[in-house]
Design an enzyme around this catalytic site. Structure first.
Site, PDB file in Angstrom:
ATOM      1  N   CYS A 269      42.385  44.168  41.264  1.00 28.94           N
ATOM      2  CA  CYS A 269      43.416  45.206  41.425  1.00 28.94           C
ATOM      3  C   CYS A 269      43.568  45.602  42.887  1.00 28.94           C
ATOM      4  O   CYS A 269      44.579  45.371  43.520  1.00 28.94           O
ATOM      5  CB  CYS A 269      43.036  46.443  40.612  1.00 28.94           C
ATOM      6  SG  CYS A 269      42.625  46.053  38.939  1.00 28.94           S
TER       7      CYS A 269
HETATM    8  N1  SAJ Z   1      35.008  50.026  46.773  1.00 30.73           N
HETATM    9  C1  SAJ Z   1      34.458  50.342  48.012  1.00 30.73           C
HETATM   10  N2  SAJ Z   1      34.362  51.647  48.374  1.00 30.73           N
HETATM   11  C2  SAJ Z   1      34.802  52.657  47.548  1.00 30.73           C
HETATM   12  C3  SAJ Z   1      35.370  52.311  46.294  1.00 30.73           C
HETATM   13  C4  SAJ Z   1      35.466  50.989  45.929  1.00 30.73           C
HETATM   14  O1  SAJ Z   1      34.054  49.461  48.761  1.00 30.73           O
HETATM   15  O2  SAJ Z   1      34.673  53.826  47.917  1.00 30.73           O
HETATM   16  C5  SAJ Z   1      35.134  48.629  46.384  1.00 30.73           C
HETATM   17  C6  SAJ Z   1      34.337  48.304  45.130  1.00 30.73           C
HETATM   18  O3  SAJ Z   1      33.029  47.902  45.480  1.00 30.73           O
HETATM   19  C7  SAJ Z   1      35.134  47.165  44.518  1.00 30.73           C
HETATM   20  C8  SAJ Z   1      36.572  47.449  44.942  1.00 30.73           C
HETATM   21  O4  SAJ Z   1      36.484  48.367  46.052  1.00 30.73           O
HETATM   22  O5  SAJ Z   1      34.725  45.931  45.068  1.00 30.73           O
HETATM   23  C9  SAJ Z   1      37.434  48.056  43.831  1.00 30.73           C
HETATM   24  O6  SAJ Z   1      36.749  49.171  43.355  1.00 30.73           O
HETATM   25  P1  SAJ Z   1      37.387  50.153  42.240  1.00 30.73           P
HETATM   26  O7  SAJ Z   1      36.406  51.248  41.998  1.00 30.73           O
HETATM   27  O8  SAJ Z   1      38.750  50.529  42.587  1.00 30.73           O
HETATM   28  O9  SAJ Z   1      37.305  49.238  40.949  1.00 30.73           O
HETATM   29  P2  SAJ Z   1      38.387  48.475  40.040  1.00 30.73           P
HETATM   30  O10 SAJ Z   1      39.250  47.642  40.909  1.00 30.73           O
HETATM   31  O11 SAJ Z   1      37.664  47.845  38.928  1.00 30.73           O
HETATM   32  O12 SAJ Z   1      39.189  49.605  39.305  1.00 30.73           O
HETATM   33  C10 SAJ Z   1      40.277  50.107  39.861  1.00 30.73           C
HETATM   34  C11 SAJ Z   1      40.316  51.500  39.277  1.00 30.73           C
HETATM   35  N3  SAJ Z   1      39.235  52.229  39.903  1.00 30.73           N
HETATM   36  C12 SAJ Z   1      39.079  53.538  39.857  1.00 30.73           C
HETATM   37  O13 SAJ Z   1      39.957  54.266  39.456  1.00 30.73           O
HETATM   38  C13 SAJ Z   1      37.760  54.092  40.287  1.00 30.73           C
HETATM   39  C14 SAJ Z   1      41.661  51.965  39.527  1.00 30.73           C
HETATM   40  O14 SAJ Z   1      41.931  51.951  40.912  1.00 30.73           O
HETATM   41  C15 SAJ Z   1      42.620  51.121  38.727  1.00 30.73           C
HETATM   42  O15 SAJ Z   1      42.833  51.820  37.513  1.00 30.73           O
HETATM   43  C16 SAJ Z   1      42.101  49.758  38.392  1.00 30.73           C
HETATM   44  O16 SAJ Z   1      41.404  49.302  39.504  1.00 30.73           O
HETATM   45  C17 SAJ Z   1      43.264  48.878  38.042  1.00 30.73           C
HETATM   46  O17 SAJ Z   1      43.152  48.212  37.030  1.00 30.73           O
HETATM   47  O18 SAJ Z   1      44.285  48.904  38.752  1.00 30.73           O
END
Ligand code: SAJ
Length: 431
Positions: A269
């Site tokens: 995502c």
């Molecule tokens: N990450 C960081 N630092 C942060 C947060 C995340 O480095 O502070 C990295 C994570 O390690 C990961 C990536 O970013 O590799 C994505 O992390 P994520 O928490 O956004 O996880 P996703 O992609 O599984 O889920 C996201 C959803 N996350 C949250 O709401 C917390 C949301 O953005 C969407 O609902 C979802 O993708 C989607 O399906 O679009």
């Protein structure tokens, strides 16, 4: 309320879900759980067979939840013709990027072709796959009206973005759902239908608003993650602990949301969705500097992580080449087995290209998947003393961080996990 909207509001209607992955399956199970009839369709016969055997391929749906749904209203099929029995179709297929990071709508186009073949009077068609603003109008409306059906009389069209946070406790039905009809009539029908599936519907005035709201949600994350990744590099140069800085800033009860540095950004995502907006913006000759810069910064983090590892080895007069390096955690985020677009893999591949010998410990992803990437799997409890350094890339709860720090000479912690767990030691270095 129109007659059709009333039908969706009051009757026990049948939903058809196209695509039974990490979005479609939770949606189908939720619909069955809430008393609706559901036809789940997937083009993969093996996935259909697996689901009919009660085995859930999606972490957020347990086998027990699948079995309960199969026993109350959910049926799974690979035969698209079964969808003619549905009153509403929900398209939940992948929307990846192509080789040149342009939107790949091939899955959506194939699903919309299926819809066109089964659409009948009275149907609602809702696209849930993340895509650029305008897709629903450009692709779905023509497909469902080509056969003579009239929009807003015979067929109703909407966009409602998926909001799944893999691995999180909150379930599909409890997450507010943005719903954008292509017209007021379609909006009324879509709102009535979704009100039977989720607790909170947030209606918006068009499909474009709904499409763009999803991209804003994930672009917001990509940009803020890039910001903290850049701050982390600056803090290291200034010999400041970025993790302590974030912890301090996060005490502000308003106007600040904590994001954390890492070895890069993975998943299907956050690295991808902002590129849909950037692509559409380029078509409209509008610059998207934040999106472009965020991608550049986040994409650079694996190389930055490798530089940090090389510096640490160098301080011990160990070149990267020939070093035995243990990568800990290759899933793209904690406590899930999904390693798609995982930055961990980028880090380890860069190290391998510089001649390091890589082994991987990831109790969630598992040894077979680790080996499929060409890395030597290591199990918890194995002798880790021969490694020159470990790099903690994804901090699964199942990991014994204390034992790790006692077994290897050095651990580069790219997730601030040791600090968060209050574990200190001379071997531990934070990103
Ligand atoms: N990450 C960081 N630092 C942060 C947060 C995340 O480095 O502070 C990295 C994570 O390690 C990961 C990536 O970013 O590799 C994505 O992390 P994520 O928490 O956004 O996880 P996703 O992609 O599984 O889920 C996201 C959803 N996350 C949250 O709401 C917390 C949301 O953005 C969407 O609902 C979802 O993708 C989607 O399906 O679009």
């Amino acid at each position: 309320m129109s007659e059709r909207a009333r039908y969706f509001a009051e009757e026990t209607w049948t939903g058809g879900v196209i695509g039974l992955g990490y979005v479609g399956l939770p949606l189908a199970v939720t619909m069955a759980h809430r008393g609706l009839e559901v036809i789940g369709f997937d083009v993969s016969p093996s996935r259909v067979e697996q689901l009919n055997a009660g085995i859930s391929p999606v972490e957020d749906v347990t086998d027990a939840e699948l079995a309960a749904a199969l026993g109350s209203g959910l049926s799974i099929t690979a035969d698209p013709q079964r969808l003619t029995a549905a009153d509403a179709l929900f398209v939940c297929v992948p929307s990846p990027l192509g080789r040149h990071r342009e939107p790949d709508l091939s899955y959506i186009e194939a699903a919309v072709a299926t819809v066109a073949a089964v659409v009948r009077p009275g149907m609602l068609v809702s696209l849930e796959s993340t895509t650029y603003p305008g897709t629903t109008e450009d692709l779905v409306i023509p497909a469902v009206t080509n056969g003579g059906l009239v929009l807003d009389e015979d067929v109703f069209v909407a966009f409602s973005p998926e909001r799944v946070n893999p691995g999180a406790e909150v379930k599909t039905g409890q997450i507010p759902k943005v719903v954008g009809g292509v017209s007021p009539a379609s909006a009324a029908v879509a709102r009535a239908a979704y009100a039977r599936i989720v607790d909170t519907v947030h209606p918006v005035t068009s499909a474009r608003v709904a499409e763009m709201s999803k991209l804003l949600e994930n672009t917001y994350r990509a940009v803020n993650i890039a910001l903290i990744n850049e701050m982390a590099q600056l803090a290291h140069q200034l010999d400041i602990d970025i993790w302590e800085v974030v912890e301090a800033a996060a005490t502000k009860p308003f106007g600040f949301q904590a994001f954390y540095p890492g070895p890069g950004v993975g998943g299907h995502c956050i690295p991808l969705d902002p590129q849909f907006l950037a692509w559409r913006a380029r078509e409209a000759n509008v610059a998207t500097r934040f999106i472009d810069l965020a991608e550049q910064v986040n994409k650079e983090m694996p190389a930055y992580t490798v530089r940090r590892i090389a510096d640490l080895l160098n301080e011990r007069r160990s070149p990267v080449a020939g070093s035995r390096i243990l990568g800990v955690g290759i899933a793209y985020k904690p406590n899930i087995a999904d390693d798609r677009e995982s930055a961990s893999l980028d880090v380890l591949r860069l190290l391998a290209r510089r001649g390091a010998e890589i082994a991987v410990l990831d109790p969630v992803v598992g040894a077979d998947r680790i080996a499929s990437h060409g890395f030597t799997p290591v199990e918890a409890g194995d002798d880790l003393t021969e490694f020159d350094i470990a790099v903690l890339l994804t901090d699964h709860d199942a990991l014994d961080l204390e034992a790790l720090a006692k077994s290897v000479p050095l651990v580069l912690d790219t997730r601030g996990a040791y600090r968060r767990h209050g574990i200190t030691g001379d071997a531990i270095v934070a990103l």
